[in-house]
Scaffold this motif. Structure first.
Motif, PDB file in Angstrom:
ATOM      1  N   VAL A 144       0.835  -1.205   0.000  1.00  0.00           N
ATOM      2  CA  VAL A 144       0.000   0.000   0.000  1.00  0.00           C
ATOM      3  C   VAL A 144       0.869   1.255   0.000  1.00  0.00           C
ATOM      4  CG1 VAL A 144      -1.759   1.286   1.277  1.00  0.00           C
ATOM      5  CG2 VAL A 144      -1.891  -1.198   1.154  1.00  0.00           C
ATOM      6  N   ALA A 145       1.948   1.238   0.788  1.00  0.00           N
ATOM      7  CA  ALA A 145       2.858   2.390   0.819  1.00  0.00           C
ATOM      8  C   ALA A 145       3.476   2.636  -0.555  1.00  0.00           C
ATOM      9  CB  ALA A 145       3.950   2.162   1.864  1.00  0.00           C
ATOM     10  N   THR A 146       3.838   1.567  -1.250  1.00  0.00           N
ATOM     11  CA  THR A 146       4.395   1.707  -2.598  1.00  0.00           C
ATOM     12  C   THR A 146       3.355   2.266  -3.556  1.00  0.00           C
ATOM     13  OG1 THR A 146       5.813  -0.207  -2.154  1.00  0.00           O
ATOM     14  CG2 THR A 146       5.614   0.493  -4.447  1.00  0.00           C
ATOM     15  N   ALA A 147       2.119   1.804  -3.420  1.00  0.00           N
ATOM     16  CA  ALA A 147       1.040   2.305  -4.272  1.00  0.00           C
ATOM     17  C   ALA A 147       0.798   3.792  -4.026  1.00  0.00           C
ATOM     18  CB  ALA A 147      -0.242   1.509  -4.027  1.00  0.00           C
ATOM     19  N   LEU A 148       0.917   4.228  -2.782  1.00  0.00           N
ATOM     20  CA  LEU A 148       0.780   5.653  -2.482  1.00  0.00           C
ATOM     21  C   LEU A 148       1.879   6.454  -3.170  1.00  0.00           C
ATOM     22  CD1 LEU A 148      -0.149   5.522   1.317  1.00  0.00           C
ATOM     23  CD2 LEU A 148      -1.592   6.408  -0.520  1.00  0.00           C
ATOM     24  N   GLN A 149       3.109   5.940  -3.125  1.00  0.00           N
ATOM     25  CA  GLN A 149       4.212   6.657  -3.767  1.00  0.00           C
ATOM     26  C   GLN A 149       4.043   6.706  -5.278  1.00  0.00           C
ATOM     27  OE1 GLN A 149       7.783   6.599  -0.583  1.00  0.00           O
ATOM     28  NE2 GLN A 149       8.194   5.725  -2.562  1.00  0.00           N
ATOM     29  N   GLU A 150       3.420   5.661  -5.856  1.00  0.00           N
ATOM     30  CA  GLU A 150       3.127   5.705  -7.286  1.00  0.00           C
ATOM     31  C   GLU A 150       2.173   6.854  -7.618  1.00  0.00           C
ATOM     32  OE1 GLU A 150       3.965   4.178 -10.059  1.00  0.00           O
ATOM     33  OE2 GLU A 150       5.435   2.788  -9.220  1.00  0.00           O
ATOM     34  N   ARG A 151       1.404   7.275  -6.626  1.00  0.00           N
ATOM     35  CA  ARG A 151       0.447   8.366  -6.809  1.00  0.00           C
ATOM     36  C   ARG A 151       0.992   9.692  -6.307  1.00  0.00           C
ATOM     37  NH1 ARG A 151      -1.643   3.639  -6.779  1.00  0.00           N
ATOM     38  NH2 ARG A 151      -3.665   3.127  -7.740  1.00  0.00           N
ATOM     39  N   GLY A 152       2.287   9.750  -6.077  1.00  0.00           N
ATOM     40  CA  GLY A 152       2.917  11.002  -5.696  1.00  0.00           C
ATOM     41  C   GLY A 152       2.826  11.341  -4.228  1.00  0.00           C
ATOM     42  N   VAL A 153       2.490  10.377  -3.379  1.00  0.00           N
ATOM     43  CA  VAL A 153       2.392  10.605  -1.930  1.00  0.00           C
ATOM     44  C   VAL A 153       3.497   9.809  -1.239  1.00  0.00           C
ATOM     45  CG1 VAL A 153       0.974  10.354   0.131  1.00  0.00           C
ATOM     46  CG2 VAL A 153      -0.097  10.948  -2.061  1.00  0.00           C
ATOM     47  N   ARG A 154       4.400  10.492  -0.578  1.00  0.00           N
ATOM     48  CA  ARG A 154       5.502   9.806   0.095  1.00  0.00           C
ATOM     49  C   ARG A 154       4.969   9.049   1.304  1.00  0.00           C
ATOM     50  NH1 ARG A 154      10.081  11.756   3.310  1.00  0.00           N
ATOM     51  NH2 ARG A 154       9.053  13.770   3.410  1.00  0.00           N
ATOM     52  N   ALA A 155       5.407   7.809   1.486  1.00  0.00           N
ATOM     53  CA  ALA A 155       4.909   6.974   2.578  1.00  0.00           C
ATOM     54  C   ALA A 155       6.061   6.451   3.413  1.00  0.00           C
ATOM     55  CB  ALA A 155       4.096   5.808   2.024  1.00  0.00           C
ATOM     56  N   ARG A 156       5.821   6.341   4.715  1.00  0.00           N
ATOM     57  CA  ARG A 156       6.783   5.754   5.623  1.00  0.00           C
ATOM     58  C   ARG A 156       6.058   4.697   6.464  1.00  0.00           C
ATOM     59  NH1 ARG A 156       9.529   7.309   2.502  1.00  0.00           N
ATOM     60  NH2 ARG A 156      11.309   8.721   2.576  1.00  0.00           N
ATOM     61  N   GLU A 164      -9.157   7.405  -0.731  1.00  0.00           N
ATOM     62  CA  GLU A 164      -9.485   8.309   0.376  1.00  0.00           C
ATOM     63  C   GLU A 164      -8.229   8.971   0.959  1.00  0.00           C
ATOM     64  OE1 GLU A 164     -12.312   7.374   3.284  1.00  0.00           O
ATOM     65  OE2 GLU A 164     -13.492   6.028   2.016  1.00  0.00           O
ATOM     66  N   VAL A 165      -7.152   8.204   1.085  1.00  0.00           N
ATOM     67  CA  VAL A 165      -5.921   8.775   1.634  1.00  0.00           C
ATOM     68  C   VAL A 165      -5.364   9.852   0.694  1.00  0.00           C
ATOM     69  CG1 VAL A 165      -3.541   8.308   2.280  1.00  0.00           C
ATOM     70  CG2 VAL A 165      -5.349   6.751   3.011  1.00  0.00           C
ATOM     71  N   VAL A 166      -5.286   9.535  -0.590  1.00  0.00           N
ATOM     72  CA  VAL A 166      -4.756  10.509  -1.550  1.00  0.00           C
ATOM     73  C   VAL A 166      -5.621  11.766  -1.571  1.00  0.00           C
ATOM     74  CG1 VAL A 166      -4.315  10.938  -3.990  1.00  0.00           C
ATOM     75  CG2 VAL A 166      -3.623   8.776  -2.972  1.00  0.00           C
ATOM     76  N   ALA A 167      -6.948  11.582  -1.531  1.00  0.00           N
ATOM     77  CA  ALA A 167      -7.855  12.746  -1.539  1.00  0.00           C
ATOM     78  C   ALA A 167      -7.656  13.598  -0.294  1.00  0.00           C
ATOM     79  CB  ALA A 167      -9.292  12.270  -1.646  1.00  0.00           C
ATOM     80  N   ALA A 168      -7.329  12.970   0.832  1.00  0.00           N
ATOM     81  CA  ALA A 168      -7.194  13.713   2.087  1.00  0.00           C
ATOM     82  C   ALA A 168      -5.916  14.525   2.145  1.00  0.00           C
ATOM     83  CB  ALA A 168      -7.244  12.746   3.269  1.00  0.00           C
ATOM     84  N   VAL A 169      -4.861  14.064   1.489  1.00  0.00           N
ATOM     85  CA  VAL A 169      -3.564  14.741   1.628  1.00  0.00           C
ATOM     86  C   VAL A 169      -3.242  15.660   0.454  1.00  0.00           C
ATOM     87  CG1 VAL A 169      -2.676  12.845   2.991  1.00  0.00           C
ATOM     88  CG2 VAL A 169      -2.276  12.852   0.526  1.00  0.00           C
ATOM     89  N   ARG A 170      -4.036  15.603  -0.596  1.00  0.00           N
ATOM     90  CA  ARG A 170      -3.780  16.484  -1.746  1.00  0.00           C
ATOM     91  C   ARG A 170      -4.397  17.859  -1.544  1.00  0.00           C
ATOM     92  NH1 ARG A 170      -2.514  13.466  -6.429  1.00  0.00           N
ATOM     93  NH2 ARG A 170      -0.643  12.325  -5.873  1.00  0.00           N
TER      94      ARG A 170
END
Length: 222
Positions: free
Chosen positions: A122-134, A216-222
């Motif tokens: 999931v973290a990798t998928a977030l980074q594919e969408r331009g959201v850095r994940a840890r 939902e995560v991407v929408a919340a942080v963009r």
């Protein structure tokens, strides 16, 4: 990252879990990495759902006699982690080449050790969408609060899943996160999330599906 990205741009191949199982069972690391790099090169969730997860389930359900150091399922997991590192490096490099503000950071953690690989997917998928994940490597609630203070993420993802999932621990983790900062959205993901007695707070959100979580995560942080 340019070399790794060259693999990602290679001709994609169709998911073939039995072939991956066979390669992993023969400890053919070259074949395993070749398949892992060419199936859904830009979609980590589909990569997990269509290839890696079915193969792991098959391997974990087998009864085999193996030699010392020979355990196919952990070997496949290690190769999958290596592939995620490659994909994460590529997506991070692409984000660094772009213009504008630095990407938002999402803190991801799990409440079950058996689902640790999925959280990294999931973290990798977030980074594919331009959201850095840890990804936090421990399930301790205190560590989650310390990471929240240190990373200062735009959102937190708490995954509840796996056979060793601890619902009490999941609730405690969410509780301490809310008490530490009520302004940071906390997304609780997993089939078991609907039955948890989570704190009633405006920043706590339940999400069942993996695609829904990303949206939902991407929408919340963009």
């Amino acid at each position: 990252t340019e070399v790794v990205d060259g693999y990602a741009h290679a001709t994609p191949m169709a998911p073939d879990p039995p072939a991956l199982v066979a390669a992993a069972g023969h400890f053919d690391n070259a074949a395993v990495r070749w398949m892992l790099s060419r199936v859904h090169p830009r979609d980590p969730l589909a990569w997990w759902t269509d290839l890696v997860d079915p193969a792991l389930r098959t391997l974990e359900g087998r009864v085999t006699l193996e030699g010392p150091g020979e355990h196919a399922a952990p070997a496949l997991m290690a190769a999958a982690f290596a592939e995620l590192r490659s994909r994460g490096a590529v997506s991070a490099a692409r984000s660094a080449d772009g213009d504008g503000a630095p990407p938002a950071v999402v803190l991801a953690l799990t409440t079950a050790r058996s689902s640790d690989l999925l959280v990294h997917v999931v973290a990798t998928a977030l980074q594919e969408r331009g959201v850095r994940a840890r990804v936090l490597s421990t399930t301790a609630p205190r560590a989650a609060v310390e990471a929240l203070t240190r990373v200062r993420p735009a959102a937190v993802l708490v995954h509840v899943g796996g056979q060793d999932a601890d619902p009490v621990l999941a609730v405690e983790v969410v509780r301490v996160l809310v008490e530490a900062d009520e302004t940071v959205p906390v997304f609780v993901q997993g089939d078991a999330s609907s039955t948890l007695d989570l704190p009633v707070a405006a920043n706590v959100h339940r999400v069942r599906t993996l695609p829904g979580t990303l949206h939902e995560v991407v929408a919340a942080v963009r």
